[in-house]
Design an enzyme around this catalytic site. Structure first.
Site, PDB file in Angstrom:
ATOM      1  N   HIS A 471       0.787  -1.233   0.000  1.00 61.18           N
ATOM      2  CA  HIS A 471       0.000   0.000   0.000  1.00 61.18           C
ATOM      3  C   HIS A 471       0.820   1.285   0.000  1.00 61.18           C
ATOM      4  CE1 HIS A 471      -3.519   2.347   0.182  1.00 61.18           C
ATOM      5  NE2 HIS A 471      -4.218   1.641   1.021  1.00 61.18           N
ATOM      6  N   TYR A 587     -14.554   6.001   8.795  1.00 62.77           N
ATOM      7  CA  TYR A 587     -13.568   6.453   7.808  1.00 62.77           C
ATOM      8  C   TYR A 587     -14.053   6.056   6.417  1.00 62.77           C
ATOM      9  CZ  TYR A 587      -8.871   6.772   5.607  1.00 62.77           C
ATOM     10  OH  TYR A 587      -7.796   7.081   4.818  1.00 62.77           O
ATOM     11  N   THR A 600      -5.013  10.590  -0.817  1.00 59.80           N
ATOM     12  CA  THR A 600      -6.349  10.400  -0.257  1.00 59.80           C
ATOM     13  C   THR A 600      -6.645  11.417   0.839  1.00 59.80           C
ATOM     14  OG1 THR A 600      -5.546   8.813   1.398  1.00 59.80           O
ATOM     15  CG2 THR A 600      -6.304   7.919  -0.714  1.00 59.80           C
TER      16      THR A 600
END
Length: 785
Positions: A471, A587, A600
């Site tokens: 990630h 979230y 993001t």
């Protein structure tokens, strides 16, 4: 063996008559073709680099400007206001040039300067236009005159046929929000989660921070935003991802699934051959910058910088922090099968291996019956455990000899491929097949994926595929972009024979895949086993449930005149409350790629309006009309929060950067500590689809992906990823932990289903009324559909 002889470029023998040299024609030919390909690649990269560097102008526009300026010399008009004469007088070596030569050269230099000035003028004009975000706050389907004019100007300044990185220099910087606005939005977001006493305490902490410490931190943050291309992204990558010392398997990595309903071929080697070849085609276009940039509304460009590190990238473990190592022009991949590691070359004679050639290579690996070397079977478990033991083992046991050579081969590979030996995939007749498929992609056996690679491609015996992605280097939409290209190329361009093999001839003269060699001592094997046991404990604790919601989809939601994302998020809030009996910090991931190097932002979905809607749904005295009115307010609020996040006015990235700045400056802030320690018990994300529009899913409804997912963020919470597929399907990927008595992924899936259907019921009278109005006879007696 034949391949061993082919690997030798030349042989020589020393005899009484001197040295006898024998050259291998085949190898020399391959070397020549490889060199030609390399130079051709450099030439294309240079050309595309120039095109992107002068965008939105073009190299041909320079010639137009030069001709225009030169033409003025003949009609005795000086558009330079004397600058051409000034250049002419200051030319070096002017005494050796004729007057005409000096005049022409001066005009060319002035024209070049003017051309560069116009490029920067166009670029900064486009950047100023892209800094306007009023269009995103307008109601769907309604566009103001101002936005129409703005959109026309953006199209005019955007040029034609942009390359992948053409817009990078024109993207605006991510703005730093006002501290007062951020704190106001934060307090608003936690109001429904705190009682009056705790909220008052938080309000005092927030106002104290705003009035005392925030101004200093904000000034430094603004200074960073002026200097860096993005004031968030570098810190986000380092402190959220690379400095984490816990396992990245489940906790950080995510997965993406194959086509949901179809498998193009059930031959494992053939499917892997086509998919790997499609990835190589994607990488070639990526290296040349030939992919079209992603654009909202077909006009507003998105940042493409994350795509640069998709291939040839590995996360390298460290004691205090990891680093992301990105290499260029890697020509091999590493394949794992039944505990053995193989190196497979991807090029021959200066070209990519054909799908049929890749199939043959993978089949050779599948047919190989050799046993793993001592310590080799679970070696990859080092990447699934804690980072510090892995970093120490890497330095101690893999810094020299064959271990270093083999590890370098893995870390420098284009990507990592696992030929799995367990069948996976969605099977409607088999309960839990989607759950098992997701867990296999997310963690596998904990030692059969190299979790540090940018992504691991996973191939199953029944032809199904999938991806496990690290990630830190990029977010899910980036990997999804590549995966859409690969699936479309695999199914509609490459194809298979009737027997399920890859199309094309087979070159049996290719060298066999090479086994990587290891000498792993007992001490290292103990470290491997310790990492494996920790990873297995994490993997066994993952409670996963994949749920296909088929009752309705985007089509019906849009008829209700509401945002599909807001509809689903409010459904998740209702499901969460019914599941847990309380509201929680939620979230939702939003993108900020309209800005340079954007990644993001967080949308806090549990708003006061969402809480009011959930309470109305649970209040038996409330009517559906009242609930629907509250729902619309909550949906509008959610859309506004999402739009604010996309346009740089979110809450959490700003507070995160203020916190990091406070640590650098040694400023202690109880408010920031409290904010950063709050757990996200419900973490959600929407997986984008149809980024490339390569497959018409209305024409080919079976060629849809199943989306992807991630592990639970909190020990006692849920992770929910969803993908809105076509008009009539929404796929939910739900994760939690078995060790938490409060959570149950399957139960939560049923709560989501009930919540979605209950919200749909609110619209039934309104839909019926609208349908009746639309079906009223027109003056000519016909009915309007």
């Amino acid at each position: 063996m034949a391949e061993a002889h082919q690997a030798v470029g030349f042989q020589f023998t020393v005899g009484p008559n001197g040295v006898d040299i024998k050259l291998s024609e085949e190898v020399i030919k391959n070397i020549y073709l490889s060199g030609v390909t390399a130079w051709k690649k450099r030439a294309i990269q240079f050309k595309n680099g120039v095109l992107a560097g002068v965008y939105p102008a073009s190299p041909s526009s320079w010639l137009i400007v030069v001709i225009a300026i030169m033409s003025t010399l003949y009609i005795r008009i000086d558009p330079s206001l004397g600058m051409i004469d000034s250049i002419k007088e200051n030319l070096p070596q002017r005494d050796y040039m004729s007057a005409q030569t000096r005049a022409v050269l001066s005009a060319i230099l002035f024209a070049t300067g003017l051309w560069l000035f116009l490029i920067y003028l166009l670029r900064y004009s486009l950047k100023a236009l892209l800094s306007y975000h009023g269009w995103i706050f307008e109601s769907h389907g309604k566009m103001s005159s101002c936005t129409k004019v703005w959109l026309s100007l953006v199209k005019m300044f955007s040029g034609r046929r942009p390359l992948l990185y053409s817009f990078q220099a024109s993207l605006p910087r991510l703005p730093v929000p006002n501290v007062a606005d951020t704190i106001h939005r934060y307090l608003e977001s936690v109001r429904p989660l705190l009682d009056s006493k705790k909220y008052k305490q938080m309000e005092i902490l927030a106002n104290e921070f705003k009035d005392s410490k925030a101004p200093q931190l904000q000034r430094y943050l603004i200074l960073k935003s002026w200097w860096a291309t993005n004031y968030v992204s570098d810190w986000w990558e380092e402190y959220i991802y690379l400095r984490s010392r816990s396992p990245i398997m489940v906790n950080s990595n995510f997965y993406i699934m194959d086509l949901l309903y179809l498998t193009p071929t059930h031959r494992q080697a053939a499917r892997a051959g086509n998919v790997v070849h499609a990835m190589l085609q994607y990488r070639r276009k990526l290296e040349r910058g030939e992919h079209a940039p992603l654009r909202a509304l077909g006009t507003v460009p998105m940042c493409s910088s994350q795509m640069e590190r998709m291939f040839n990238t590995t996360r390298i473990p460290g004691i205090e922090t990891d680093i992301v190592q990105h290499l260029t022009d890697r020509k091999h991949l590493v394949v794992y099968h039944k505990g053995r590691f193989f190196q497979v070359w991807l090029y021959t004679g200066g070209r990519h291996l054909l799908p049929s050639e890749l199939e043959m290579q993978f089949q050779r690996i599948l047919n190989d019956t050799t046993e793993p070397q001592p310590g080799e079977l679970k070696l990859a478990a080092l990447t699934s455990g804690n980072r510090i033991p892995w970093a120490r083992a890497r330095v101690k046991y893999f810094c020299q000899g064959v271990n270093k050579t083999s590890l370098d081969a893995i870390e420098s590979a284009a990507f990592f491929l696992t030929l799995d030996d367990e069948t996976q995939g969605y099977d409607p007749a088999k309960t839990g097949s989607l759950d098992s498929y997701a867990k296999s992609l997310l963690h596998g056996k904990c030692y059969d994926r190299w979790f540090d690679k940018s992504f691991t491609l996973i191939s199953y015996p029944n032809g199904k595929m999938g991806v496990n992605a690290e990630h830190s280097w990029a977010d899910a939409p980036i990997v999804g972009h590549m995966w859409e290209f690969v699936l479309a190329t695999d199914c509609f361009h490459l194809g298979y024979t009737e027997e399920g093999h890859c199309k094309g001839d087979v070159n049996k003269g290719l060298p066999h895949p090479t086994r990587l060699q290891w000498q792993i001592p007992k001490e290292c094997q103990e470290v491997i086993e310790t990492s494996f046991q920790l990873a297995k404990e994490i993997a066994d604790d993952v409670d996963f449930h994949g749920y296909l919601f088929t009752e309705f989809g985007k089509g019906l939601i849009k008829k209700c005149r509401t945002s599909p994302d807001a509809f689903i998020q409010l459904g998740l809030q209702l499901a969460q409350f019914r599941d847990q009996g309380v509201f929680c910090l939620t979230y939702e991931s939003s993108m900020t790629r309209m800005f340079r190097d954007g990644r993001t932002e967080t949308v806090r979905s549990c708003t006061p309006e969402a809480v009011a809607f959930v309470r109305a749904m649970e209040d038996t005295r409330a009517t559906n009309a009242e609930r629907l009115a509250i729902f619309r307010k909550a949906a509008d609020k959610h859309q506004n929060m999402y739009r604010l996040a996309m346009t740089g006015s979110g809450i959490d990235r700003h507070l995160f950067c203020l916190y990091i700045m406070s640590k650098y400056l040694g400023v202690d802030s109880p408010f920031l500590k409290q904010v950063l320690s709050e757990p996200w018990k419900l973490s959600t994300s929407q997986t984008p689809q149809q980024q490339l529009n390569l497959i018409d899913i209305n024409k080919f409804p079976k060629y849809v992906g199943a989306g992807g997912g991630f592990g639970p963020v909190a020990d006692d919470g849920y992770g929910v990823s969803y993908i809105i597929i076509g008009e009539n399907l929404i796929t939910f990927h739900i994760s939690s932990k078995f060790s938490s008595p409060a959570t149950d992924s399957c139960r939560f899936g049923q709560n989501i289903r009930k919540a979605m259907l209950d919200i749909q019921e609110l619209f039934r009278p309104e839909n019926h009324k609208r349908t009746v109005e639309q079906m009223k006879p027109m003056e000519n007696g016909k009915k309007q559909l």
